[in-house]
Design an enzyme around this catalytic site. Structure first.
Site, PDB file in Angstrom:
ATOM      1  N   SER A  80     -13.404  52.377 145.608  1.00 30.36           N
ATOM      2  CA  SER A  80     -14.202  51.543 145.456  1.00 30.36           C
ATOM      3  C   SER A  80     -12.975  50.500 143.868  1.00 30.36           C
ATOM      4  O   SER A  80     -13.735  49.648 143.200  1.00 30.36           O
ATOM      5  CB  SER A  80     -15.418  51.992 144.573  1.00 30.36           C
ATOM      6  OG  SER A  80     -14.957  53.147 143.411  1.00 30.36           O
ATOM      7  N   THR A 182     -17.178  51.319 139.933  1.00 28.42           N
ATOM      8  CA  THR A 182     -15.902  50.318 138.981  1.00 28.42           C
ATOM      9  C   THR A 182     -15.207  51.345 138.310  1.00 28.42           C
ATOM     10  O   THR A 182     -16.131  51.927 137.105  1.00 28.42           O
ATOM     11  CB  THR A 182     -16.698  49.575 138.567  1.00 28.42           C
ATOM     12  OG1 THR A 182     -17.377  48.268 139.349  1.00 28.42           O
ATOM     13  CG2 THR A 182     -15.737  48.479 137.835  1.00 28.42           C
ATOM     14  N   THR A 200     -12.160  46.503 140.180  1.00 31.27           N
ATOM     15  CA  THR A 200     -12.702  46.931 140.873  1.00 31.27           C
ATOM     16  C   THR A 200     -12.834  46.664 142.641  1.00 31.27           C
ATOM     17  O   THR A 200     -11.857  45.463 142.667  1.00 31.27           O
ATOM     18  CB  THR A 200     -14.826  47.216 140.592  1.00 31.27           C
ATOM     19  OG1 THR A 200     -14.779  47.343 142.180  1.00 31.27           O
ATOM     20  CG2 THR A 200     -15.442  45.577 141.001  1.00 31.27           C
ATOM     21  N   ARG A 210     -18.014  37.067 148.144  1.00 28.88           N
ATOM     22  CA  ARG A 210     -18.524  37.669 147.147  1.00 28.88           C
ATOM     23  C   ARG A 210     -18.266  37.682 145.502  1.00 28.88           C
ATOM     24  O   ARG A 210     -16.628  38.823 145.764  1.00 28.88           O
ATOM     25  CB  ARG A 210     -19.662  38.400 147.508  1.00 28.88           C
ATOM     26  CG  ARG A 210     -20.468  39.105 146.286  1.00 28.88           C
ATOM     27  CD  ARG A 210     -19.602  40.461 145.834  1.00 28.88           C
ATOM     28  NE  ARG A 210     -21.041  40.519 145.047  1.00 28.88           N
ATOM     29  CZ  ARG A 210     -20.787  42.138 143.641  1.00 28.88           C
ATOM     30  NH1 ARG A 210     -19.971  42.852 144.418  1.00 28.88           N
ATOM     31  NH2 ARG A 210     -21.972  42.496 143.360  1.00 28.88           N
ATOM     32  N   VAL A 211     -18.092  37.628 144.252  1.00 35.11           N
ATOM     33  CA  VAL A 211     -17.307  37.617 143.418  1.00 35.11           C
ATOM     34  C   VAL A 211     -18.408  38.148 142.380  1.00 35.11           C
ATOM     35  O   VAL A 211     -19.729  37.766 141.984  1.00 35.11           O
ATOM     36  CB  VAL A 211     -16.452  36.917 142.785  1.00 35.11           C
ATOM     37  CG1 VAL A 211     -15.658  37.626 141.527  1.00 35.11           C
ATOM     38  CG2 VAL A 211     -15.515  36.530 143.331  1.00 35.11           C
ATOM     39  N   GLY A 212     -18.221  39.909 142.275  1.00 34.54           N
ATOM     40  CA  GLY A 212     -19.448  40.582 141.010  1.00 34.54           C
ATOM     41  C   GLY A 212     -18.562  39.873 139.648  1.00 34.54           C
ATOM     42  O   GLY A 212     -18.102  39.198 139.242  1.00 34.54           O
ATOM     43  N   ASP A 213     -19.607  40.925 138.647  1.00 34.27           N
ATOM     44  CA  ASP A 213     -19.165  40.732 137.360  1.00 34.27           C
ATOM     45  C   ASP A 213     -18.122  41.337 136.970  1.00 34.27           C
ATOM     46  O   ASP A 213     -17.765  41.059 135.674  1.00 34.27           O
ATOM     47  CB  ASP A 213     -20.427  42.058 136.277  1.00 34.27           C
ATOM     48  CG  ASP A 213     -19.947  43.495 137.366  1.00 34.27           C
ATOM     49  OD1 ASP A 213     -19.789  43.256 138.231  1.00 34.27           O
ATOM     50  OD2 ASP A 213     -20.040  43.952 136.430  1.00 34.27           O
ATOM     51  N   THR A 233     -20.827  48.403 134.586  1.00 32.46           N
ATOM     52  CA  THR A 233     -21.179  49.176 135.890  1.00 32.46           C
ATOM     53  C   THR A 233     -22.468  49.202 136.811  1.00 32.46           C
ATOM     54  O   THR A 233     -22.802  49.338 135.969  1.00 32.46           O
ATOM     55  CB  THR A 233     -20.183  50.217 136.550  1.00 32.46           C
ATOM     56  OG1 THR A 233     -19.557  50.642 137.611  1.00 32.46           O
ATOM     57  CG2 THR A 233     -21.012  51.699 135.313  1.00 32.46           C
ATOM     58  N   GLY A 234     -22.227  48.640 138.115  1.00 34.47           N
ATOM     59  CA  GLY A 234     -22.850  48.592 139.333  1.00 34.47           C
ATOM     60  C   GLY A 234     -23.004  47.392 139.468  1.00 34.47           C
ATOM     61  O   GLY A 234     -21.996  46.392 139.994  1.00 34.47           O
ATOM     62  N   GLY A 236     -22.774  44.344 139.843  1.00 29.23           N
ATOM     63  CA  GLY A 236     -23.161  42.914 139.129  1.00 29.23           C
ATOM     64  C   GLY A 236     -23.734  41.660 138.877  1.00 29.23           C
ATOM     65  O   GLY A 236     -23.934  40.932 137.876  1.00 29.23           O
TER      66      GLY A 236
HETATM   67  C1  SD4 Z   1     -19.404  44.889 141.293  1.00 34.53           C
HETATM   68  N1  SD4 Z   1     -19.727  46.220 138.970  1.00 34.53           N
HETATM   69  O1  SD4 Z   1     -18.445  44.426 142.620  1.00 34.53           O
HETATM   70  C2  SD4 Z   1     -19.025  46.040 140.824  1.00 34.53           C
HETATM   71  C3  SD4 Z   1     -19.668  47.000 140.998  1.00 34.53           C
HETATM   72  C4  SD4 Z   1     -19.325  48.313 140.458  1.00 34.53           C
HETATM   73  O2  SD4 Z   1     -19.553  50.039 140.123  1.00 34.53           O
HETATM   74  O3  SD4 Z   1     -19.748  48.533 139.610  1.00 34.53           O
HETATM   75  N2  SD4 Z   1     -19.427  49.630 140.686  1.00 34.53           N
HETATM   76  O4  SD4 Z   1     -21.439  44.682 141.092  1.00 34.53           O
END
Ligand code: SD4
Length: 322
Positions: A80, A182, A200, A210-213, A233-234, A236
């Site tokens: 990850s 992450t 991450t 796609r781009v996350g947080d 984390t989680g 995003g």
């Molecule tokens: C995301 N927050 O790309 C990241 C993934 C993540 O623990 O945190 N995983 O959304």
């Protein structure tokens, strides 16, 4: 022998670590000795060790967080983060990372391919450009210009997992306990300066592009050296829509403890977003050295290295139970 090994040795084998985890409640706002480093998930134990190597020698929080998360980025077994990260739905490993220092400087890369340590590219963006974020092809071009080497990030293990996924190609952008990890890390150095890093490969089998947080300053990470720092984390999208890490820090600025600030930011998600089946975990470190952690659901672990001891802890959560 370093203290992580000592810790593991004195407690038996690594697999016993989940046993040793304990729930921590918000502590009073006392002042803790620095340095301190805290990071997300079980691999935070290993990352903290690398950060502590820097902090214990009097190094800066900024160097510590970079050093700490690089270890996880460079581990091909971690699916990850960095090399070995699970690819997007089209088979491309695309990485997101950001870093922030005690002076409010920030650097970030998003949708970066072929580079093993995006956190170090993010730091170069912060230090060598007038910008905060570089993305995609431009981020790669910048990294190569800065001397980073192109690497194949798709390991056999990740490719096989992706090939298995393509049999159903079920697109369920759900982050539960198993497919997220992450690494977010917050550190306070001996001079009580704060820095943070977040890196991450993002949501496994995400849509291409796609781009996350995690690379978004204020969503995946925020550092305010007067007040404290937070990382997320989680799933995003939930932190992006509530500017989660900034919100945690802002709650601390308004007087909440690190723990209460994390809880209030999770509450904001619960009240305003559809969070069904999704996980978000927040981690915070205030200027006094208090740590807070809270998640939507059980299972969010984090590692805290303080007073020479590196321990794995379980965050409390909004949804209770197993
Ligand atoms: C995301 N927050 O790309 C990241 C993934 C993540 O623990 O945190 N995983 O959304």
């Amino acid at each position: 022998m370093n203290s992580r090994r000592t810790f593991i040795k004195t407690t038996g084998v690594l697999s016993l670590i989940p046993w040793l985890t304990k729930r921590v409640k918000a502590k009073s706002n006392q002042i803790y000795e620095a340095p301190i480093v805290v990071s997300t998930w079980n691999f935070g134990i290993e990352a903290n060790e690398a950060a502590w190597d820097v902090l214990s020698e009097g190094g800066s929080a900024l160097d510590a967080v970079e050093n700490g998360v690089r270890i996880i980025e460079s581990d091909p077994e971690e699916t990850s983060v960095g090399i070995g990260g699970l690819p997007d739905r089209d088979g491309h490993v695309t990485l997101d990372a950001c870093i922030m220092d005690d002076k409010g400087n920030a650097g970030s890369v998003s949708y970066l391919q072929h580079i093993e340590n995006p956190i170090s590219v993010a730091r170069k963006v912060m230090e060598e450009t007038p910008h905060v974020m570089l993305s995609g092809q431009g981020a790669l071009q910048f990294a190569l210009e800065q001397g980073f080497r192109k690497t194949n990030l798709l390991t056999d293990k990740a490719r096989k997992a992706w090939e298995a996924w393509t049999l159903t190609s079920e697109y369920k952008p759900i982050i539960n306990i198993e497919n997220h990890d992450t690494i977010g890390m917050l550190a306070m150095d001996q001079s009580r300066k704060l820095s943070g890093a977040c890196t991450t490969s993002g949501l496994a089998f995400k849509m291409h592009g796609r781009v996350g947080d995690s690379p978004i300053i204020g969503a995946g990470l925020f550092v305010d050296n007067e007040v404290g720092a937070a990382t997320a984390t989680g799933m995003g999208e939930l932190m992006m829509k509530t500017l989660g890490a900034f919100l945690v820090v802002e709650f601390m600025r308004q007087g909440k403890s690190a723990q209460a600030a994390c809880e209030a930011a999770i509450q904001r998600i619960v009240e305003t977003q559809d969070y069904e089946d999704m996980q978000v975990g927040y981690l915070a470190l205030d200027k006094q050295g208090n740590v807070g952690a809270y998640a939507i659901r059980p299972g969010f672990s984090y590692a805290l290295y303080q007073n020479g001891e590196n321990v794995l802890l379980q965050a409390d959560s909004y949804i209770k139970g197993k």
